[in-house]
Design a protein around this motif. Sequence first.
Motif, mmCIF file in Angstrom:
data_model
loop_
_atom_site.group_PDB
_atom_site.id
_atom_site.type_symbol
_atom_site.label_atom_id
_atom_site.label_comp_id
_atom_site.label_asym_id
_atom_site.label_seq_id
_atom_site.Cartn_x
_atom_site.Cartn_y
_atom_site.Cartn_z
ATOM 1 N N ARG A 172 0.833 -1.209 0.000
ATOM 2 C CA ARG A 172 0.000 0.000 0.000
ATOM 3 C C ARG A 172 0.865 1.256 0.000
ATOM 4 O O ARG A 172 0.580 2.214 -0.715
ATOM 5 C CB ARG A 172 -0.929 -0.005 1.214
ATOM 6 C CG ARG A 172 -1.699 1.281 1.397
ATOM 7 C CD ARG A 172 -2.672 1.210 2.556
ATOM 8 N NE ARG A 172 -3.984 0.752 2.102
ATOM 9 C CZ ARG A 172 -5.052 0.661 2.886
ATOM 10 N NH1 ARG A 172 -4.951 0.968 4.175
ATOM 11 N NH2 ARG A 172 -6.207 0.270 2.400
ATOM 12 N N LEU A 175 2.282 1.674 -3.505
ATOM 13 C CA LEU A 175 1.250 2.058 -4.472
ATOM 14 C C LEU A 175 0.963 3.553 -4.414
ATOM 15 O O LEU A 175 0.651 4.175 -5.425
ATOM 16 C CB LEU A 175 -0.039 1.280 -4.208
ATOM 17 C CG LEU A 175 -0.071 -0.174 -4.699
ATOM 18 C CD1 LEU A 175 -1.234 -0.924 -4.080
ATOM 19 C CD2 LEU A 175 -0.151 -0.220 -6.221
ATOM 20 N N ARG A 176 1.085 4.143 -3.254
ATOM 21 C CA ARG A 176 0.790 5.560 -3.090
ATOM 22 C C ARG A 176 1.958 6.463 -3.452
ATOM 23 O O ARG A 176 1.853 7.679 -3.381
ATOM 24 C CB ARG A 176 0.342 5.808 -1.645
ATOM 25 C CG ARG A 176 -1.003 5.136 -1.346
ATOM 26 C CD ARG A 176 -1.398 5.263 0.103
ATOM 27 N NE ARG A 176 -2.741 4.698 0.329
ATOM 28 C CZ ARG A 176 -3.341 4.647 1.496
ATOM 29 N NH1 ARG A 176 -2.725 5.125 2.578
ATOM 30 N NH2 ARG A 176 -4.546 4.131 1.623
ATOM 31 N N ARG A 177 3.097 5.860 -3.828
ATOM 32 C CA ARG A 177 4.262 6.647 -4.243
ATOM 33 C C ARG A 177 4.274 6.916 -5.741
ATOM 34 O O ARG A 177 4.929 7.838 -6.209
ATOM 35 C CB ARG A 177 5.548 5.920 -3.847
ATOM 36 C CG ARG A 177 5.961 6.166 -2.429
ATOM 37 C CD ARG A 177 7.166 5.364 -2.027
ATOM 38 N NE ARG A 177 8.148 5.188 -3.099
ATOM 39 C CZ ARG A 177 9.267 4.498 -2.962
ATOM 40 N NH1 ARG A 177 9.527 3.884 -1.820
ATOM 41 N NH2 ARG A 177 10.108 4.376 -3.962
ATOM 42 N N PHE A 178 3.632 6.067 -6.529
ATOM 43 C CA PHE A 178 3.469 6.243 -7.979
ATOM 44 C C PHE A 178 4.756 6.095 -8.795
ATOM 45 O O PHE A 178 4.782 6.436 -9.965
ATOM 46 C CB PHE A 178 2.855 7.630 -8.307
ATOM 47 C CG PHE A 178 1.517 7.853 -7.676
ATOM 48 C CD1 PHE A 178 0.374 7.274 -8.205
ATOM 49 C CD2 PHE A 178 1.399 8.608 -6.524
ATOM 50 C CE1 PHE A 178 -0.858 7.460 -7.626
ATOM 51 C CE2 PHE A 178 0.173 8.808 -5.927
ATOM 52 C CZ PHE A 178 -0.961 8.227 -6.482
ATOM 53 N N SER A 181 5.464 0.249 -10.942
ATOM 54 C CA SER A 181 4.264 -0.374 -11.489
ATOM 55 C C SER A 181 3.728 -1.404 -10.508
ATOM 56 O O SER A 181 4.427 -1.823 -9.568
ATOM 57 C CB SER A 181 4.584 -1.063 -12.816
ATOM 58 O OG SER A 181 5.407 -2.206 -12.596
ATOM 59 N N VAL A 182 2.486 -1.839 -10.726
ATOM 60 C CA VAL A 182 1.885 -2.846 -9.852
ATOM 61 C C VAL A 182 2.698 -4.133 -9.894
ATOM 62 O O VAL A 182 2.925 -4.779 -8.868
ATOM 63 C CB VAL A 182 0.419 -3.115 -10.256
ATOM 64 C CG1 VAL A 182 -0.146 -4.323 -9.490
ATOM 65 C CG2 VAL A 182 -0.445 -1.885 -10.004
ATOM 66 N N PRO A 209 -5.196 -3.355 -6.280
ATOM 67 C CA PRO A 209 -4.066 -2.422 -6.300
ATOM 68 C C PRO A 209 -4.292 -1.249 -7.260
ATOM 69 O O PRO A 209 -3.959 -0.101 -6.939
ATOM 70 C CB PRO A 209 -2.901 -3.296 -6.756
ATOM 71 C CG PRO A 209 -3.263 -4.666 -6.303
ATOM 72 C CD PRO A 209 -4.752 -4.749 -6.486
ATOM 73 N N LYS A 210 -4.863 -1.508 -8.424
ATOM 74 C CA LYS A 210 -5.109 -0.437 -9.394
ATOM 75 C C LYS A 210 -6.123 0.564 -8.852
ATOM 76 O O LYS A 210 -5.977 1.778 -9.034
ATOM 77 C CB LYS A 210 -5.578 -1.026 -10.724
ATOM 78 C CG LYS A 210 -4.486 -1.781 -11.488
ATOM 79 C CD LYS A 210 -4.982 -2.263 -12.841
ATOM 80 C CE LYS A 210 -3.863 -2.957 -13.604
ATOM 81 N NZ LYS A 210 -4.337 -3.469 -14.938
ATOM 82 N N GLU A 212 -6.694 1.117 -5.692
ATOM 83 C CA GLU A 212 -5.994 1.810 -4.602
ATOM 84 C C GLU A 212 -5.178 2.975 -5.142
ATOM 85 O O GLU A 212 -5.208 4.094 -4.612
ATOM 86 C CB GLU A 212 -5.056 0.833 -3.883
ATOM 87 C CG GLU A 212 -4.241 1.447 -2.750
ATOM 88 C CD GLU A 212 -5.064 1.662 -1.499
ATOM 89 O OE1 GLU A 212 -5.254 2.823 -1.117
ATOM 90 O OE2 GLU A 212 -5.502 0.658 -0.902
ATOM 91 N N ARG A 213 -4.457 2.726 -6.220
ATOM 92 C CA ARG A 213 -3.631 3.773 -6.831
ATOM 93 C C ARG A 213 -4.501 4.884 -7.404
ATOM 94 O O ARG A 213 -4.191 6.075 -7.269
ATOM 95 C CB ARG A 213 -2.742 3.167 -7.911
ATOM 96 C CG ARG A 213 -1.966 4.171 -8.727
ATOM 97 C CD ARG A 213 -0.754 3.568 -9.363
ATOM 98 N NE ARG A 213 0.320 3.407 -8.392
ATOM 99 C CZ ARG A 213 1.491 2.799 -8.662
ATOM 100 N NH1 ARG A 213 1.685 2.275 -9.857
ATOM 101 N NH2 ARG A 213 2.425 2.719 -7.740
ATOM 102 N N SER A 217 -4.615 8.966 -6.194
ATOM 103 C CA SER A 217 -4.253 10.031 -7.125
ATOM 104 C C SER A 217 -5.225 11.188 -7.103
ATOM 105 O O SER A 217 -4.959 12.246 -7.658
ATOM 106 C CB SER A 217 -4.155 9.473 -8.553
ATOM 107 O OG SER A 217 -5.431 9.051 -9.020
#
Length: 218
Positions: A172, A175-178, A181-182, A209-210, A212-213, A217
């Motif tokens: 998690r 994922l929030r760092r961008f 990739s997943v 996960p997608k 979540e991202r 954003s």
Amino acid sequence: MSKRSKIAAGPGFSVTVLCNPSVLTERLGIAREEWPSTLRACQHDADAAWFAEAGRLTPEMLVSVRSLQTMAFQGLTRRTYVEARAIELVCDLWEQVAKQAPAPLGALDARTLTKVEKTRLHIDANFAEPLFMQGLARNVGTNETKLSQAFRTAFGMTVFEYVRNRRMEEARRLLRRFDMSVTEIAFEVGYEHSCNFSVAYKRHFGITPKSERAAASH
């Protein structure tokens, strides 16, 4: 104590309540001896900034959240209303925590506690690697059954539930760092196949996960 809620772009819905420990003792009258052993350990760790406890969103909690989202109060009245509803959320979550709280740490002797803590620290440093009970037990000089039982007593979960939680928490965060990739994140937290990672992530957080991202954003 404060309230923060977020509705994801999809079926995922999560609510986070930030609560100072003094609320538990002073406002709700919950003695420290009644806290989960993991929370008590966190309170004695000078480097620990947060303790997180996950729970399911009950119908009662959903009512509190919806009330917060639709309230029309302003000023001091608004602040008081938010605090009251946040207290309701804390109470509902604590009810879940109390039902599944592990046995007190005092149920384990000091030597066993040392072995359990050493195992936890080893997992924290190596959770993305393949971990096996035989190796973990050998690392602290005990057998698999004793380590498994002691770990569950201390932390309220099995060794591999703890491993999964650590993997999901790190996933998690990434994922929030961008900047990955997943698929890259799946490999980073110990999954050989991104599809298995996605299934595990949705099972754990109730959101892919997608999604979540995408939610992060906005």
